[in-house]
Design a protein around this motif. Structure first.
Motif, short mmCIF file in Angstrom:
data_model
loop_
_atom_site.label_atom_id
_atom_site.label_comp_id
_atom_site.label_asym_id
_atom_site.label_seq_id
_atom_site.Cartn_x
_atom_site.Cartn_y
_atom_site.Cartn_z
N PRO A 1 40.80 33.36 55.54
CA PRO A 1 41.99 32.86 56.22
C PRO A 1 42.20 33.50 57.59
N SER A 2 43.00 32.83 58.41
CA SER A 2 43.43 33.44 59.67
C SER A 2 44.31 34.65 59.34
N TYR A 3 44.25 35.67 60.19
CA TYR A 3 44.93 36.92 59.83
C TYR A 3 46.45 36.78 59.80
N GLY A 4 46.97 35.73 60.42
CA GLY A 4 48.42 35.52 60.42
C GLY A 4 49.00 35.20 59.05
N ILE A 5 48.16 34.79 58.09
CA ILE A 5 48.66 34.50 56.75
C ILE A 5 48.18 35.50 55.71
N VAL A 6 47.55 36.58 56.17
CA VAL A 6 47.05 37.59 55.24
C VAL A 6 48.17 38.53 54.81
N THR A 7 48.27 38.75 53.52
CA THR A 7 49.16 39.76 52.96
C THR A 7 48.38 40.55 51.91
N GLU A 8 48.91 41.69 51.53
CA GLU A 8 48.26 42.47 50.48
C GLU A 8 48.22 41.69 49.18
N GLU A 9 49.28 40.93 48.91
CA GLU A 9 49.31 40.11 47.70
C GLU A 9 48.21 39.06 47.72
N LEU A 10 47.99 38.43 48.88
CA LEU A 10 46.93 37.43 48.98
C LEU A 10 45.57 38.06 48.75
N VAL A 11 45.32 39.21 49.33
CA VAL A 11 44.05 39.90 49.14
C VAL A 11 43.82 40.16 47.65
N ASN A 12 44.85 40.63 46.97
CA ASN A 12 44.72 40.90 45.54
C ASN A 12 44.48 39.63 44.74
N GLN A 13 45.15 38.54 45.12
CA GLN A 13 44.96 37.27 44.41
C GLN A 13 43.54 36.73 44.60
N VAL A 14 43.04 36.84 45.82
CA VAL A 14 41.66 36.39 46.09
C VAL A 14 40.67 37.20 45.25
N HIS A 15 40.86 38.51 45.24
CA HIS A 15 39.97 39.36 44.46
C HIS A 15 40.07 39.04 42.96
N SER A 16 41.27 38.72 42.50
CA SER A 16 41.45 38.42 41.07
C SER A 16 40.71 37.14 40.65
N GLN A 17 40.41 36.29 41.63
CA GLN A 17 39.65 35.07 41.37
C GLN A 17 38.16 35.27 41.57
#
Length: 276
Positions: free
Chosen positions: A222-238
């Motif tokens: 994703p573009s860095y403007g929509i990156v959050t720590e929660e998103l990073v964790n969700q991506v990794h969880s998948q």
């Protein structure tokens, strides 16, 4: 489930139970930056014209882990490197990439817009880049507007197969696109090559969307403007990795490092890797 998840799980377990793992953790320097893949966006384009030898050579010199390239197709079927679907911004010519023959594209100056020291830089072919850089640096291949070039996925796959770059030992090749159907097609053609989806749309960050992406993609970028720590964790969880773009400031690089992304795609590789 991501096709790399099972491999990654095995590696992770081996590290957990490794007698060296505890010592490694103790020996890490306090404040040391998390290891991320340093991806030079169209080469080191903060300093040299994008998608040119000058930019890619500089990325290698700056010890980037990958160069990111944009692949389109000429009117006569040649795979070429250029970001925009027209040549107007980055060359001395005009017109749509797909309306110009390779000979016409090759006659253009792709460097002087960035500075007189880059006069004479050429529009490159996909094959030239693979032959020049594979083995020296990883290559992140973006299929740019593949909907304009029917069959480009098969063409790219064939070029990679001719060079045995479709094999697991060559995982320094990644293919990505904003066109999700194109990414799915590449995954079918090259099941052992990691693929990624590109987005700047928050609608693509829902649990349901990420779950769908994980059925075929290894990377969510994703573009860095929509990156959050929660998103990073969700991506990794998948079971996917996350690489974000486009970094053009030290602050943006530091933010993404803090978020724990797996790759940072930057015009300035030195913002990501302080060795430069």
């Amino acid at each position: 489930m991501s096709k790399k998840l099972l491999i990654g799980t095995g590696v992770a377990l081996s590290l957990i139970f490794s007698p060296f793992s505890q010592a490694f953790a103790v020996d890490q320097t306090v404040g040391e930056r998390k290891q991320v893949e340093n991806v030079a966006h169209r080469g080191a384009t903060g300093y040299a014209p994008e998608n040119t030898i000058a930019a890619f050579d500089l990325a290698v010199d700056m010890k980037a882990d990958y160069i990111e390239i944009d692949v389109q197709r000429s009117k006569d079927g040649k795979l070429v490197l250029i970001h925009d679907t027209t040549v107007d911004r980055t060359t001395d010519g005009t017109g749509k990439v797909g309306d110009l023959t390779f000979e016409q594209l090759r006659s253009l100056d792709a460097g002087s817009w960035k500075g007189e020291q880059f006069v004479g830089e050429l529009i490159l072919t996909f094959e030239e880049i693979l032959d020049r850089y594979h083995g020296k640096i990883g290559i992140l291949i973006e299929l740019k507007a593949p909907e304009l070039y029917p069959g480009i996925e098969e063409q790219v796959a064939e070029v990679l197969k001719e060079r045995n770059l479709d094999k697991p030992q060559n995982e320094k090749i990644i293919i990505q696109s904003f066109n999700f159907e194109s990414v799915k097609r590449v995954d079918q053609l090259l099941p052992q090559v990691p693929v990624g989806v590109l987005t700047s749309n928050r609608a693509d960050t829902t649990f349901e969307a990420l779950q769908e992406f994980s059925t075929y993609a290894d990377w969510f970028n994703p573009s860095y403007g929509i990156v959050t720590e929660e998103l990073v964790n969700q991506v990794h969880s998948q079971g996917m990795q996350i690489g974000s773009w486009t970094v053009r400031s030290q602050e943006a690089a530091d933010f993404l490092l803090e978020m724990g992304v797996d790759a940072i795609i930057s015009d300035y590789p030195d913002y990501v890797d302080p060795r430069n």
